[in-house]
Scaffold this active site. Structure first.
Site, PDB file in Angstrom:
ATOM      1  N   HIS A 200      34.774 -23.985  83.768  1.00  0.00           N
ATOM      2  CA  HIS A 200      33.430 -23.794  83.217  1.00  0.00           C
ATOM      3  C   HIS A 200      33.406 -24.088  81.716  1.00  0.00           C
ATOM      4  CE1 HIS A 200      32.308 -20.713  86.595  1.00  0.00           C
ATOM      5  NE2 HIS A 200      32.710 -21.870  87.061  1.00  0.00           N
TER       6      HIS A 200
ATOM      7  N   TYR B 131      21.282 -19.368  82.478  1.00  0.00           N
ATOM      8  CA  TYR B 131      22.414 -18.944  83.287  1.00  0.00           C
ATOM      9  C   TYR B 131      23.706 -19.639  82.829  1.00  0.00           C
ATOM     10  CZ  TYR B 131      25.899 -18.698  86.820  1.00  0.00           C
ATOM     11  OH  TYR B 131      27.097 -18.509  87.423  1.00  0.00           O
TER      12      TYR B 131
ATOM     13  N   ASP C 161      25.082 -25.945  87.696  1.00  0.00           N
ATOM     14  CA  ASP C 161      24.546 -24.893  88.569  1.00  0.00           C
ATOM     15  C   ASP C 161      23.133 -24.521  88.093  1.00  0.00           C
ATOM     16  OD1 ASP C 161      24.069 -22.741  90.203  1.00  0.00           O
ATOM     17  OD2 ASP C 161      25.880 -21.628  89.654  1.00  0.00           O
TER      18      ASP C 161
ATOM     19  N   HIS D 233      21.327 -22.358  89.667  1.00  0.00           N
ATOM     20  CA  HIS D 233      21.306 -20.911  89.918  1.00  0.00           C
ATOM     21  C   HIS D 233      19.935 -20.445  90.406  1.00  0.00           C
ATOM     22  CE1 HIS D 233      23.074 -16.806  89.181  1.00  0.00           C
ATOM     23  NE2 HIS D 233      24.159 -17.497  89.463  1.00  0.00           N
TER      24      HIS D 233
ATOM     25  N   GLU E  87      26.523 -19.501  97.693  1.00  0.00           N
ATOM     26  CA  GLU E  87      27.211 -18.300  97.218  1.00  0.00           C
ATOM     27  C   GLU E  87      26.432 -17.025  97.550  1.00  0.00           C
ATOM     28  OE1 GLU E  87      27.394 -19.391  92.986  1.00  0.00           O
ATOM     29  OE2 GLU E  87      26.486 -17.463  92.531  1.00  0.00           O
TER      30      GLU E  87
ATOM     31  N   ARG F 195      29.483 -23.127  99.571  1.00  0.00           N
ATOM     32  CA  ARG F 195      29.923 -22.315  98.435  1.00  0.00           C
ATOM     33  C   ARG F 195      30.092 -20.834  98.758  1.00  0.00           C
ATOM     34  NH1 ARG F 195      31.788 -22.191  94.018  1.00  0.00           N
ATOM     35  NH2 ARG F 195      30.136 -21.265  92.791  1.00  0.00           N
TER      36      ARG F 195
ATOM     37  N   HIS G 248      33.173 -19.768  96.584  1.00  0.00           N
ATOM     38  CA  HIS G 248      32.825 -19.053  95.355  1.00  0.00           C
ATOM     39  C   HIS G 248      34.071 -18.377  94.774  1.00  0.00           C
ATOM     40  CE1 HIS G 248      30.174 -15.776  93.339  1.00  0.00           C
ATOM     41  NE2 HIS G 248      29.910 -16.911  92.748  1.00  0.00           N
TER      42      HIS G 248
ATOM     43  N   ASP H 187      34.314 -12.141  89.634  1.00  0.00           N
ATOM     44  CA  ASP H 187      33.968 -11.041  90.533  1.00  0.00           C
ATOM     45  C   ASP H 187      34.424 -11.314  91.969  1.00  0.00           C
ATOM     46  OD1 ASP H 187      31.960 -12.961  90.526  1.00  0.00           O
ATOM     47  OD2 ASP H 187      30.363 -11.549  90.983  1.00  0.00           O
TER      48      ASP H 187
ATOM     49  N   GLU I 207      36.393 -23.251  92.705  1.00  0.00           N
ATOM     50  CA  GLU I 207      35.958 -22.735  91.405  1.00  0.00           C
ATOM     51  C   GLU I 207      37.119 -22.017  90.728  1.00  0.00           C
ATOM     52  OE1 GLU I 207      32.646 -20.057  91.657  1.00  0.00           O
ATOM     53  OE2 GLU I 207      32.344 -20.022  89.475  1.00  0.00           O
TER      54      GLU I 207
END
Ligand code: MG
Length: 409
Positions: free
Chosen positions: A127, A163, A213, A215, A265, A286, A315, A319, A342
């Site tokens: 990222h 985002y 993304d 989002h 996701e 995803r 994903h 988290d 990712e």
């Protein structure tokens, strides 16, 4: 070995980096034989813990941990009303742990049980973010220096929340009501993103793979237009152009653009992902493995995707616990239709809490050859990182339009 049974199911809540993780430990009647599973739903972790302790533990204790499919199906049906991220994450915690146990019983890493190596390592996308295109480019260059060949790029929209940039990611703070700095508007965002990718291509050249993304943040027709505006920059994929509620819009987008699409996701159930695969409306799947119920459904989903030319892109942010990243990786190694993984670069503290966390090298994630998932947990160390205090226990921060209306995250 005499008849093997599940002796105990325990929930371990830990936040080595401040992100609330939920890990499930399944202990067996065989001393020292246990498995770990990821059940991380970081916005509702305590609800998942309750589901595991109150409903799943009494349901599975005493059963044979080798009966993974039977336990998954029986557990899935035992709530009568099925699906939902809380129940699926709870189920995943046990499901991944049972696969971990099976690998340990077999003396094999899970990718061997899944059919063996289809590749040596899983290519990662990293990222890059920044306040403007220059800053994003600098971050992308630093990641390319580290060996990454796929970079997801997000840029701030001056004066607005965006985002994936510094100002808006996982602040865990409700934003102020009403107008002003930090509000979200789709127009400025939709205008700045094509300019970002024009700049990135000019500075980085054609060889590097770029991702973005949305989002689910813009009205569907704006996402269609943005996809068309981004076509000249040849993205590796464009993620979440629509919210799950607007999935029918994929048919419209497919008729207008050949930009590769990633989605999923937020998906939880078959009713969401099967139609998109069957109609060949997306290119990358995803899903967050624990949100669909763990490795058992994810293996089937990967096989379904294979037959329809859809690649996997599970994903994998912070988290997802290191246990969950290992589950992603074993599928990445074994399935023929792997697309991309990712990247999340875990800190040294997380690696100490979770010994065996997969290593990142040359822009790829590498499995170790330990049996099962190959990741353990130091419970005493994990206990030193309790969840941070927060009045909302980790809820996603509210996002609001300039007029004060709440909008999709
Ligand atoms: Mg995403």
């Amino acid at each position: 070995m005499k008849h093997l049974t599940i002796r105990d199911v325990r929930v371990i809540l830990t936040a080595p980096e401040g992100i609330r993780l939920v890990v499930v430990k399944v202990e067996t009647s065989e001393p020292g034989l246990y498995g770990l599973g990821c059940a991380t739903f970081t916005q509702r972790p305590l609800a998942v813990a309750t589901a595991v302790e109150t409903y799943i533990k009494p349901f599975v204790v005493g059963r044979d941990p080798q009966d993974i499919e039977d336990i998954w199906q029986a557990c899935y049906l035992s709530s009568y009303w099925r699906n939902g991220p809380v129940l699926h994450n709870a189920l995943s915690g046990v499901d991944m742990a049972l696969w971990d146990i099976k690998g340990k019983l077999a003396g094999m890493p899970l990718y061997q049980l899944f059919g063996g190596r289809a590749r040596n390592a899983a290519a990662l996308y990293a990222h890059a973010t920044g306040r403007d295109a220059v800053e994003v480019t600098e971050q992308a260059k630093a990641l390319i220096e580290q060996g990454f060949r796929h970079i997801r790029c997000q840029v701030a929209t001056p004066g607005y929340a965006t985002y994936g940039t510094y100002s808006s990611t996982h602040t865990n703070r409700p934003q102020p009501l009403g107008v002003g700095q930090g509000a979200w508007e789709p127009g400025p965002y939709s205008r700045i993103v094509p300019r970002l990718f024009e700049h990135l291509r000019a500075m980085l050249g054609e060889e590097i793979e770029l991702l973005h993304d949305i989002h689910e943040r813009v009205p569907p027709i704006d996402a269609v237009r943005l996809a068309c505006d981004l076509e000249p920059y040849r993205l590796f994929f464009l993620e979440d152009p629509f919210a799950p509620e607007d999935a029918d819009w994929f048919r419209v987008l497919r008729t207008r653009s050949s930009i590769p699409l990633a989605m999923g996701e937020l998906f939880v159930s078959q009713q969401e992902y099967v139609p998109l695969v069957r109609e060949r409306l997306i290119d990358f799947m995803r899903v967050h493995l624990s949100a669909i119920g763990g490795l058992t459904p994810a293996r089937k989903l990967a096989a379904l995707c294979e037959f329809f030319g859809v690649r996997t892109a599970w994903h994998g942010p912070g988290d997802v616990s290191p246990v969950g990243h290992a589950a992603n990786l074993h599928l990445d190694i074994a399935v023929p239709n792997f697309g991309i993984q990712e990247c999340y670069q875990f800190s040294e503290i997380s690696r100490a809490v979770f010994p065996g966390t997969p290593e990142i090298r040359d822009g790829a994630l590498w499995p170790n050859d330990s049996p099962g998932l190959g990741v353990d947990i130091d419970e005493a160390l994990a206990a030193r990182f309790p969840y941070p205090d927060d009045p909302l226990n980790g809820s996603w921060p509210e996002l609001r339009r300039l007029d004060g209306a709440v909008t999709r995250p």
